[in-house]
Design an enzyme around this catalytic site. Structure first.
Site, short mmCIF file in Angstrom:
data_model
loop_
_atom_site.label_atom_id
_atom_site.label_comp_id
_atom_site.label_asym_id
_atom_site.label_seq_id
_atom_site.Cartn_x
_atom_site.Cartn_y
_atom_site.Cartn_z
N HIS A 150 1.04 0.54 -2.35
CA HIS A 150 0.34 -0.21 -3.39
C HIS A 150 -0.78 0.68 -3.94
CE1 HIS A 150 1.97 -3.89 -1.14
NE2 HIS A 150 2.67 -3.71 -2.24
N GLU A 178 -4.70 0.48 -3.18
CA GLU A 178 -5.14 0.53 -1.78
C GLU A 178 -5.44 1.99 -1.42
OE1 GLU A 178 -1.93 -1.56 0.21
OE2 GLU A 178 -2.31 -3.37 -0.95
N HIS A 223 -1.65 0.07 4.50
CA HIS A 223 -2.05 -0.88 3.45
C HIS A 223 -3.53 -1.20 3.56
CE1 HIS A 223 1.97 -2.06 1.90
NE2 HIS A 223 2.39 -1.84 3.14
N GLU A 235 -3.07 -2.28 8.23
CA GLU A 235 -3.98 -2.75 7.16
C GLU A 235 -5.38 -2.23 7.44
OE1 GLU A 235 -3.79 -4.90 4.46
OE2 GLU A 235 -1.66 -5.40 4.52
ZN LIG Z 1 -0.38 -3.03 0.34
#
Ligand SMILES: [Zn+2]
Length: 265
Positions: A83, A86, A184, A241
């Site tokens: 993404h 990010e 992420h 994350e």
């Molecule tokens: Zn992501």
């Protein structure tokens, strides 16, 4: 206090709250933009480093880089920048590469790094690619669905319609990773899938302080994790994350935790 005066005071307090809040929002926004610019600059430097190869091109023709480290028996594939908004997920993989360049003896397995799978999104600061597709909803798994609620989760016309998704699928087919780690933001937690022993997540959590979680809280049809989960090789997958997008994690700790993960299988 008269009624008018009281209203005036309430109005002033509300105005103050509004100003403070919008300042905080724009501060967060500019911090996020600054980190995106940093990630773009670091990623651009890979062009001039002959150790990195080009493994694919994005929708808008931006290069996707890849690099191998180590020659151990198992392979761990680490993918950042799925993404584009990010940015720490890109920086973290580049920082890991720098550490492995300096200290190749730290790993006993092979690590294959793709710092930014979605260079279009990084360049324009969007989650989606240059075609407006969420790469992490475009993978070939039985969960893929053409339906979506939010525009930034557009899964594309069909699975693997996007060149970025194809690049990741090809990397899995070529390198046969025992484990895939996808980087992420913003949740600040480590999500091992069902194929991944909890011990490895526990080690990573101990190093970084990020808690372990098993539920991201929403469904992710056609995600990279759903693709690896259904793969015949029973690939382990960790969704990593890194915390808020307007903050940067402790990259040294993140690097240490990734090295633990690389050495695990
Ligand atoms: Zn992501």
């Amino acid at each position: 206090m008269t009624k008018i005066k009281r209203f005036k005071n309430i109005f002033l307090v509300l105005l103050l709250i509004f100003i403070l809040n919008s300042n905080a929002t724009s501060g967060s926004h500019s911090r996020h933009n600054r980190i995106i610019k940093k990630a773009i600059a670091l990623h651009k430097k890979l062009e001039n480093n002959h150790h990195w190869s080009i493994t694919g091109a994005s929708n808008l023709g931006n290069e996707i880089f890849i690099r191998e480290f180590g020659q151990g028996p198992k392979t761990v594939l680490i993918i950042g920048g799925i993404h584009g908004d990010e940015p720490a997920s890109v920086i973290a993989v580049i920082k890991l590469a720098k550490q492995l360049e300096k200290n190749p003896g730290l790993i006993k397995n092979r690590a294959v790094l793709i710092p930014c799978l979605n260079p279009d999104g990084l360049s324009i600061g969007t989650r989606t690619n240059g075609n407006g597709i969420d790469i992490n909803r475009n993978f070939p798994s039985s969960t893929w669905s053409s339906e979506y609620i939010k525009d930034h989760n557009n899964p594309g016309q069909e699975p693997v319609s996007e060149p970025e998704t194809l690049t990741a699928v090809e990397a899995v087919n070529i390198y046969h990773p025992a484990m895939v780690i996808q980087m992420h933001q913003p949740f600040g937690a480590i999500y091992p899938d069902n194929n991944t022993p909890i011990e490895i997540a526990e080690k990573m959590s101990l190093i970084t302080g990020f808690p372990i979680s098993h539920d991201i809280g929403y469904t992710t049809p056609g995600s990279l994790g759903s693709f690896t989960a259904q793969h015949k090789n029973k690939i382990m997958c960790i969704t990593y994350e890194l915390g808020r997008v307007d903050r940067e994690p402790d990259y040294d700790a993140v690097t240490g935790s990734l090295i633990e993960a690389i050495n695990f299988p």
